[in-house]
Enzyme design. Sequence first.
Site, short mmCIF file in Angstrom:
data_model
loop_
_atom_site.label_atom_id
_atom_site.label_comp_id
_atom_site.label_asym_id
_atom_site.label_seq_id
_atom_site.Cartn_x
_atom_site.Cartn_y
_atom_site.Cartn_z
CG LEU A 224 -1.96 1.00 1.62
CD1 LEU A 224 -3.73 0.96 0.77
CD2 LEU A 224 -3.10 1.37 2.78
CG ASP A 225 -0.74 4.45 0.58
OD1 ASP A 225 -1.80 4.75 -0.89
OD2 ASP A 225 -1.38 4.77 1.30
CD GLU A 226 5.69 1.45 1.34
OE1 GLU A 226 6.82 1.83 0.31
OE2 GLU A 226 5.74 0.98 2.59
#
Lengths: 281, 281, 281, 281
Positions: A224-226
Amino acid sequence: MTDYILSLQCPDQPGIVRSLAQGLVLADANILESAQFSDPITGLFCMRVRFESPQASVEALLGQLMTQLAAFDPVLNLRPARQLRRALVMVSKHNHCLVDLLYRREISELAIEMPLIVSNHPDLGPLAKHHGVPYYYIPVTPDSKADAEAQLRSLIAEYEIDVVVLARYMQVLSESFAEDYYGRIINIHHSFLPGFKGANPYLRAYERGVKMIGATAHFVTQALDEGPIIEQDVIRVSHNKTPEELVALGRDVERLVLARAVMLYAADRLQISGARTVIFD
Amino acid sequence: MTDYILSLQCPDQPGIVRSLAQGLVLADANILESAQFSDPITGLFCMRVRFESPQASVEALLGQLMTQLAAFDPVLNLRPARQLRRALVMVSKHNHCLVDLLYRREISELAIEMPLIVSNHPDLGPLAKHHGVPYYYIPVTPDSKADAEAQLRSLIAEYEIDVVVLARYMQVLSESFAEDYYGRIINIHHSFLPGFKGANPYLRAYERGVKMIGATAHFVTQALDEGPIIEQDVIRVSHNKTPEELVALGRDVERLVLARAVMLYAADRLQISGARTVIFD
Amino acid sequence: MTDYILSLQCPDQPGIVRSLAQGLVLADANILESAQFSDPITGLFCMRVRFESPQASVEALLGQLMTQLAAFDPVLNLRPARQLRRALVMVSKHNHCLVDLLYRREISELAIEMPLIVSNHPDLGPLAKHHGVPYYYIPVTPDSKADAEAQLRSLIAEYEIDVVVLARYMQVLSESFAEDYYGRIINIHHSFLPGFKGANPYLRAYERGVKMIGATAHFVTQALDEGPIIEQDVIRVSHNKTPEELVALGRDVERLVLARAVMLYAADRLQISGARTVIFD
Amino acid sequence: MTDYILSLQCPDQPGIVRSLAQGLVLADANILESAQFSDPITGLFCMRVRFESPQASVEALLGQLMTQLAAFDPVLNLRPARQLRRALVMVSKHNHCLVDLLYRREISELAIEMPLIVSNHPDLGPLAKHHGVPYYYIPVTPDSKADAEAQLRSLIAEYEIDVVVLARYMQVLSESFAEDYYGRIINIHHSFLPGFKGANPYLRAYERGVKMIGATAHFVTQALDEGPIIEQDVIRVSHNKTPEELVALGRDVERLVLARAVMLYAADRLQISGARTVIFD
């Protein structure tokens, strides 16, 4: 003459540019723009060339170039500039990013096809309808998530979608979906990553007392969000702004950052090299 | 292997890149960085290539490349990256830009030789001395201006100067001087050009009530503050700042903008094409 | 007439401004600047007033104001503007922030006393000496850390220090030290917090592929890099910058951000309210 | 309790704040926000206070405050915060600023009434209709200009308009119109003033080779593009952008800058003091 955009990636080594230049000369091509980057982390050579050529067949032209470049085992992507990329836009209830993308497409600032919009809520259907874009309402619950993604996969195939744009879509896609469409899903996150990953970034920014808030457009990956960051921007805020005012100020940054990312994609100005993006702007 | 920087300009036409790539292959060169631009206004093709080659002789290498490129009648500039550009810095009484350039040079952030500093005032002599740079005090009055410029010309020749950096030098150079050293004099002007050309830009910015002040690094030409712009930046100000506070805030922008311009020059990332600059950053 | 700066904090409630205005009128004061903020999170009313008054005694004036404001149980701080704050600057080996602070103090842009510099390395001693500031070399090892902080406490007391400025001081202060000097220690962290807390932020920014890097000045608290943020700024970077180039670009942001924070402190434009700062700029 | 916004201007002198605070206490008011500025150029004291009071009558409250402040001969403006300002928006053919203002109003980010839109072209009528705002098409030729302005004056009176917003209206208003509605007409100019006053700023910016383009919101006065500046912003551009791309990039800056200016006006955060504006943000 046809205007083409060529994207190339291969392991970096001497001679690539000469071989490509040779191939372009053989195709009577005239280079209009050219940009390249050798990534020291991944060892990849990345290049984007815009050129015009009397050769009207993409396949023939690609074959010619591949012949010249065969020794380098490159990943090549070639398309006529007039053949636009096709985007599927996903939204939930917030409309500011979608309104912005639709507007830019309408005034031809954003050169992209948008054959459909998908949402887990019915709310933005009228907006889509007003702009003449088909709207698919696919609700998502813990139970229906797998079905919803199956539907999404069908739509991507049916509409020959190049890129999925998450324009404030508030559901997390499954790891397998992220994996299967790696490099083809762009998300806008409403914080300056890596700060404030996850939920409620503006409230957390408010409580933390940051002096600038930001937004980040990135490719979606399993974590996530990486994923690789495409574009970021910030805006200065002060102690006297409420969380609601941060949200409002943030909207401006979000829509600008997402629009820039999608415009980079639409012009093939965007490549992934390892965990990072290469921007040929 | 020697690390080289090549700058090229010629009328835009097909085949330049192939010929250059061919020349580089013949020189066993390995391209490290490459950037190019076709200027639609001037019709010039501008290119910068950094490469490494086992060829140790600049003259021989330049000859080889010129042979390949002869048909294009190019202006070529080739130098080993380790052979630094040589700058003559001119100042009056304000020291912030000079202090900044000296500091960047000292920590090797700015890769440039600075064999001398010239000023129309004696004030900054001790600063120059502390940094071990010879300081020439050449006063300028209406009567002595021609003599002063003659001295300056001698120093430029004697010290084999590549570029003159006006780091808040408060005298206007003569038109003939500007003409003879075209493309070799960088000035920092303390406003966001084309706004507030000429004297006292901060006071005029204050009275005009602008919401941002800026600075501009540009090449000097015969027309005051009209030469090709290299770099600009701004900073937000509000109604409650005094003219003195604008001057203080402006210092930060001035020294950053000038430093960036000189660093671009020092790395040959800067070309002039007509009235504009091309920045290969 | 004496020029005063008054800082006030108390629980927010009606009547504070009237009582203060009443007190100022009784002191024949003329308000030059006034700014205030009611913090909805903490319920604190924060105010800064600069005024001039014929009353030459700080104690008498403070007494007068306290009498008027007694009902609000305020925390008051009053000082003549000409009586400068006193800063102890701590460094390790990087000198860019210290060089910048010394320069701003020298040209009177930063109105602060700097009676001493403390370092855990001897390297920057000559720089301090050149600027006439006493330099205390206090090495820190795991074993000597307690002794080093005891020495630091003595120096703070002896030199009547208001604020400790960590200008790239690479040691973590103990929790008890951070607690005892709460609100009196300013640190510059070389990332845009809350992103990249802790060590090696530039390398991590490079690997993460962010499109902007930043710096954050904040008050030091017991939790590392978690104290109230004073000032932040960012600079745009692209994929072609190396980690070393990020470090160089970051230096400019770091020194600007720290300087702004110290200048805010020096002018009493900075208050803490809970986990956040209030900036009266 | 009613939420009020008070704006005050009068010649600067001691005692104003105390008298106002006294008046507010008599009105059982609770100050929510307060900001002030003493302009050293004009000698004006400018203040904005937001407060809540049980007094429901604006007239009565204004009378009370005026009584307290009579000695200072102030210009007072008081309104309940819920009683929105009324804007007449003028456009020609470009729709980006209008689209943006309509959107912000629709999502309640911009708290303003927009009872009508006026244009010298019929093109944007459908857009206005879609948003339910009456659209007056008033063509302007050299001969009809006086009549057109007479119509405009009637509409301003009829619809009780507070402010005229020129959202890329491409006609110059007459000097007498500018004079009569001084401080009530906001224009967006598509350059960073004072640079590129007048026509075709983007083309001129392109030819000049600036490294940033900007936009300026300002009050309209008799002198073209010379009125008090409200807000400005810029965006970085590079040599490879075409004039058309500058126009596209500029649209984002224009709409943001104009929106911010109108939001400042809508919240009475904007005062004119001489040739400058005072922003209480």
